[in-house]
Design an enzyme around this catalytic site. Structure first.
Site, short mmCIF file in Angstrom:
data_model
loop_
_atom_site.label_atom_id
_atom_site.label_comp_id
_atom_site.label_asym_id
_atom_site.label_seq_id
_atom_site.Cartn_x
_atom_site.Cartn_y
_atom_site.Cartn_z
N HIS A 262 -48.25 -28.36 74.87
CA HIS A 262 -48.69 -28.37 73.47
C HIS A 262 -47.44 -28.16 72.62
O HIS A 262 -46.88 -27.08 72.60
CB HIS A 262 -49.70 -27.26 73.23
CG HIS A 262 -50.07 -27.13 71.78
ND1 HIS A 262 -50.90 -28.03 71.16
CD2 HIS A 262 -49.70 -26.25 70.83
CE1 HIS A 262 -51.04 -27.68 69.90
NE2 HIS A 262 -50.31 -26.62 69.66
N ASP A 264 -45.89 -28.08 68.99
CA ASP A 264 -46.19 -28.07 67.56
C ASP A 264 -45.18 -28.95 66.83
O ASP A 264 -43.97 -28.74 66.96
CB ASP A 264 -46.17 -26.64 67.04
CG ASP A 264 -47.34 -25.84 67.61
OD1 ASP A 264 -48.47 -26.30 67.44
OD2 ASP A 264 -47.11 -24.80 68.24
N ASP A 374 -55.45 -26.79 69.49
CA ASP A 374 -54.95 -25.64 68.73
C ASP A 374 -55.29 -25.64 67.25
O ASP A 374 -54.89 -24.74 66.54
CB ASP A 374 -53.41 -25.58 68.92
CG ASP A 374 -52.82 -24.26 68.47
OD1 ASP A 374 -53.51 -23.24 68.60
OD2 ASP A 374 -51.67 -24.26 67.98
N HIS A 578 -51.13 -29.06 62.18
CA HIS A 578 -51.90 -27.81 62.09
C HIS A 578 -51.07 -26.54 61.89
O HIS A 578 -51.66 -25.44 61.92
CB HIS A 578 -52.86 -27.66 63.28
CG HIS A 578 -52.19 -27.48 64.62
ND1 HIS A 578 -52.09 -28.48 65.54
CD2 HIS A 578 -51.61 -26.41 65.18
CE1 HIS A 578 -51.47 -28.03 66.62
NE2 HIS A 578 -51.16 -26.78 66.43
ZN LIG Z 1 -50.22 -25.57 67.87
#
Ligand SMILES: [Zn+2]
Length: 1008
Positions: A262, A264, A374, A578
């Site tokens: 994951h 970001d 997430d 996000h």
């Molecule tokens: Zn994230």
């Protein structure tokens, strides 16, 4: 039999740590290191390799925050290491000076060979790079001095989040750069032993299994010579093979282990660092793919793949090969893993339209699984949108972060506001970055809610957030747990395989209806107000730009600016990530977001100007271009004085007898006291007073806002205990058509213009705040005398209802909520809407007085002032545009939301222009008018039912058209809806409540 458990356990643990672990490396030789420091932004390999390098002593400091240092390491594989004996591997081992074990939040590196081929990333838990067995060593390490902003998530304010404030200190020490000779068999023994020892931690003491594993490990400690493990390694592995060979329980849970990172797209680092993070992770993954034939890796976010394509063509080609062979699986189909509560409906569709287009063009693949592990909550509009873009399954784990209630399902059918349902999976491991350790696997099995009927779940494994991805240790662990007594069965798998199985096993999944509200991170609807304004403004400008460009293309043959619009969309879609739109990134990221929004604004304003000029022609008539779909003149360019509704409705503002003010039109009479508070608000159409005596509206309130953790994210419920009214009035007076109120609030100042809207039907509240607080939240309180047990809040393509009371723990936990352009409360026949052009956060609760409920308290959250991760978040000047308007139905609320956020655009031209497309009848609304993504020249019109009722509407296209057809949200033919309309046939649509319909209309080329 006596057991000396503590002694035995300690003995095994020490053996693993002090004997077996270190002896995985048989020999090591330090390499020669030179360095070249890059001040400022990263540079490509070709540029770096040509720079001068100076000698660098291992043990020295390197790296100012955000700098890059290129290390060149040279040496020679010793002759006696040469040749592959099957028992040893040659590797580079680098310790960049990691300050904690957490990968992705501190120094990271990429290792290249001298030709520029990327070999592998370097992370705290991934320090080795495989090398050839012989020859000269000449490698380059691009070391990124990313500062450790998270600092073990202490949430302390730090200046490290921006180059300008991060300081000049060198952050890291290059601790080790060695050529090492790895003993393969000792490494395997270490994997065997750690897999079993890890499992022991999850087994009940009374089970024979636990005792037998401990006994086997103890025997290994006995038989191995601690000074020469290699000599006894085969015998030791035989002992452990017996325990590793015992099969799993017949009913054991089955884990679809999906390799993942994951990453970001921005957070405690800027987007430019994510470019390198994804590259590092991919190079790690490509190395693992070569080692294990079953390992597969999923990654979302077309944007991140696009970065690799742009910056690392060589790596991209290898990536493409891995996608072709099914080893790397692009999932999600979105441009980024966006926020899923605040972004507009059209934005959500474009996340998929641009994301899926990239996946299709770059790899020839499509994803039918939405992957948002997430994002901070999920709007109830999403099931319809997900199905509409061709998805059949949805994965998230974020709702496991709830602070109050536990979601009752892990594999279930999620139903949206229109009744659409999508099969949804919350991995019960409650993580998107498992290490495949026994604790995670046991948790997945223990928690899995559908275990009575289902047998499997997804476990995404690999370091995430800051990237890194799976490691060979995780693969080794997963391999040993394929069929192991005491453990769930682990299979390297894919999300698609999981969903296929779930559909077979669970014929009638439980249904969860409505939004997936995250009971945490409630401050994200308010943090970083300028970023949020940028998003809302950009969404409105994109709507306008597409509308007028499409109209100009059809009416006057102007070229449709596909490239410019795509470029603007890509910027806006990235900022919807996000951790950007929610306001939870470092200052660097938000500063950049605001710059990018300004760039989008310039580009779109010039597109709009060009389109309306092409339509209205050269002239000096005062015109207005109407982009609100609910205006009677929607999508037309009209004479200014004809405008929207008539302006000449006897609007007046004057003094009241007691020193207050009265604003009055034919439909509204508002009384404001000398403190700027609304003491009377009468809907003249119904005669109804909407203010409760003694509870004036339009009150600014300040609350202490110091969450226990996650500062920019969380608004804790206890903020309500410390509120105070802002009643320090500097002045309140009539200026032109408005009453202007000036207040001081702590160290901040507020100026508010209170005026009637041009049509006289709404009270406009325009607020300017110079915000100077620390860790406070500013709210605007609007108590009204409407006793409603639920409030309606706009979301994507519709609205949701939420209780105004706190009867259940679920209601109570929803104490701060999100709305798009409006919130509305109503009694039958009489409602009131509060519209809002840029903010998203609300709390709506029962208004009580004299011991009884008398109405509803609506409070808009305007500003916060968090200190982590951006120590200066939100300080500065801000503008907010709100309005209050009485309503008869929800359609009035919808119209007010559009009026406030899409005001008419004034221009000069020769001639008014009729709307290209309009609706006749019903409660549907046109959200979008554009030309088709495939550049066929077809007109795309997106319509949705806006009030929650079935409706019929006729679509009138003012152009010579060919066939019109209902298509899916990606503008493709859809199987479930056959609607097509011949050129001469009236387009009449029957829409279900909240249904979204996309029409593709062929235009008659001879008419264009
Ligand atoms: Zn994230």
């Amino acid at each position: 039999m006596h057991e000396h458990r503590l002694t035995t356990d300690g003995r095994i643990e020490r053996f693993l740590r002090d004997v077996l672990g270190p002896q995985r490396i048989a020999e090591r030789i330090p390499l020669a290191v030179t360095a070249s420091v890059v001040d400022g932004e990263p540079i490509p390999f070709a540029e770096a390799v040509a720079r001068p390098f100076a000698p660098f002593a291992v043990g020295s400091e390197w790296g100012r925050a955000w700098d890059t240092v290129w290390f060149r390491v040279t040496g020679e594989v010793p002759a006696e290491w040469s040749g592959a004996d099957g028992r040893h591997e040659v590797e580079l081992e680098v310790d960049l000076g990691y300050s904690s074990r957490l990968p992705g939040f501190q120094a990271e590196g990429i290792v290249y060979d001298a030709s520029g081929r990327m070999l592998k990333g370097l992370e705290p838990l991934n320090r080795f790079v495989p090398l050839p067995h012989a020859g000269a060593v000449d490698l380059l390490i691009e070391a990124a001095a990313n500062p450790n902003i998270a600092d073990d998530f202490s949430f302390r304010a730090t200046p490290l989040g921006h180059r300008d404030t991060a300081g000049d200190a060198l952050l890291y020490v290059l601790r080790r750069v060695d050529l090492v000779r790895r003993d393969v068999r000792v490494t395997e023994l270490w994997h065997d032993a750690t897999a079993l020892w890890d499992l022991v931690g999850q087994l009940p003491d009374e089970q024979p299994r636990r005792r037998r594993i401990v006994e086997a490990l103890a025997r290994v400690v006995d038989l191995v010579d601690p000074d020469d493990v290699a000599a006894d390694v085969d015998r030791a592995r035989e002992v452990l093979a017996v325990e590793l060979g015992r099969p799993a329980h017949a009913s054991a849970h089955r884990v679809h282990a999906v390799g993942h990172a994951h990453i970001d797209s921005a957070w405690l680092w800027p987007t430019r660092e994510t470019v390198r993070k994804f590259a590092r992770t991919l190079s790690n993954v490509l190395d693992l793919i070569d080692r294990d034939p079953d390992f597969r890796f999923v990654a979302s976010s077309a944007q991140q793949y696009a970065w690799v394509q742009q910056h690392y063509p060589e790596l991209f080609e290898r990536l493409r090969t891995a996608v072709d062979s099914g080893r790397i699986i692009p999932v999600g189909g979105m441009w980024v893993e966006s926020d899923a509560t605040m972004i507009g409906g059209e934005s959500m569709i474009r996340q998929f339209l641009l994301g899926s287009r990239f996946f299709r063009e770059a790899f020839g693949v499509e994803s039918d699984i939405v992957w948002l592990p997430d994002s901070f909550g999920f709007s109830a509009a999403l099931p319809q949108i997900f199905l509409g873009v061709g998805a059949t399954g949805f994965v998230t784990q974020k709702i496991s972060w709830n602070d109050t209630n536990r979601m009752p399902h892990h594999t279930f059918s999620w139903e949206g506001i229109d009744g659409s349902r999508i099969l949804t999976h919350f991995p019960p491991v409650d993580s998107y970055m498992s290490d495949l350790g026994a604790a995670d696997l046991a948790k997945a099995e223990r928690q899995y809610a559908e275990k009575a009927v289902g047998s499997s779940s997804i476990v995404p494994f690999g370091w995430g957030d800051g990237g890194g991805g799976p490691t060979r240790e995780m693969i080794a662990l997963g391999r040993r747990k394929g069929d192991l007594e005491g453990s769930p069965r682990v299979e390297f798998s894919t999300p698609a395989a999981f969903f296929d199985e779930a559909r077979q096993e669970i014929a009638r999944p439980p249904v969860w209806s409505g939004e997936l509200y995250l009971e945490l991170h409630r401050g994200v609807f308010t943090s970083q107000a300028e970023t949020k304004q940028g998003n809302r403004r950009s969404e409105a400008l994109l709507h306008e730009a597409e509308l007028w460009a499409a109209t100009a293309a059809v009416r006057s043959g102007a070229p449709y600016p596909h490239e410019e619009l795509d470029a603007a969309w890509r910027i806006v879609l990235l900022q919807q990530f996000h951790d950007i739109l929610p306001g939870t990134s470092i200052s660097w990221v938000h500063e950049e977001a605001e710059e990018r929004y300004a760039q989008v604004r310039r580009s779109l304003e010039s597109l709009i100007d060009a389109s309306v000029a092409a339509l209205a022609g050269e002239g000096d008539r005062a015109l207005r271009a109407i982009s609100s779909p609910c205006d009677p003149a929607a999508f037309a360019i009209v004479e200014s004085d004809l405008g929207t509704r008539s302006d000449a409705l006897g609007r007046a503002v004057g003094r009241a007898d007691d020193g207050g003010f009265v604003l009055e039109s034919d439909t509204l009479r508002v009384v404001i006291d000398r403190g700027g508070r609304i003491v009377s608000f009468v809907d003249l159409t119904s005669g109804r007073e909407l203010i409760v005596a003694g509870e004036p509206a339009n009150r600014f309130q300040l609350f202490r806002d110091r969450p226990a953790q996650w500062d920019a994210w969380d608004l804790d419920e206890n903020y309500r205990r410390t509120g105070r009214e802002v009643d320090d009035v500097v002045s309140c007076e009539i200026e032109g058509e408005a009453v202007v109120l000036r207040l001081t609030a702590g160290a901040s100042t507020i100026e508010q213009r209170i005026s009637l809207s041009p049509d006289g039907a709404a009270l406009d509240l325009d607020v300017h705040v110079d915000w100077r607080e620390d860790r406070m939240i500013l709210k605007l309180a609007l108590p009204v005398g409407i006793l409603a047990d639920r409030a309606s809040s706009e979301t994507q393509f519709g609205h949701v209802h939420r209780p105004t009371h706190a009867n259940t723990s679920w209601d109570a936990a929803r104490f701060e909520t999100v709305a798009h352009r409006w919130v509305q409360v109503e009694e039958p026949g009489q409602g009131l809407v509060v519209a809002n052009a840029s903010a998203y956060g609300w709390d709506i609760q029962r208004l009580d007085r004299d011991g009884r409920g008398v109405g509803t308290l609506l409070r808009a959250s305007l500003l916060r002032a968090a200190t982590f991760p951006d120590p200066d978040a939100d300080r500065g000047e801000h503008d907010f545009a709100l309005s209050l308007r009485p309503t008869r139905s929800i359609s009035d609320a919808v119209a007010e939301g559009y009026r406030r956020s899409r005001p008419p655009r004034a221009l000069r031209g020769a001639t008014p222009v009729a709307p290209l497309v309009r609706l006749e009848g019903g409660s549907a609304v046109i959200e979008t008018v554009k030309l088709a993504d495939d550049r066929s020249g077809d007109l795309i019109v997106r319509i949705y039912e806006a009030s929650g009722a079935s409706t019929t509407t006729a679509v009138v296209v003012d152009a010579r058209r060919g066939e019109a057809q209902c298509v899916d949200l990606l503008e493709r033919e859809r199987g479930d809806r056959r609607d097509a309309f011949a050129p001469d046939e009236e387009i009449v649509l029957l829409l279900r409540p909240f249904e979204i319909v996309t029409l593709r209309i062929r235009l008659d080329a001879s008419a264009v």
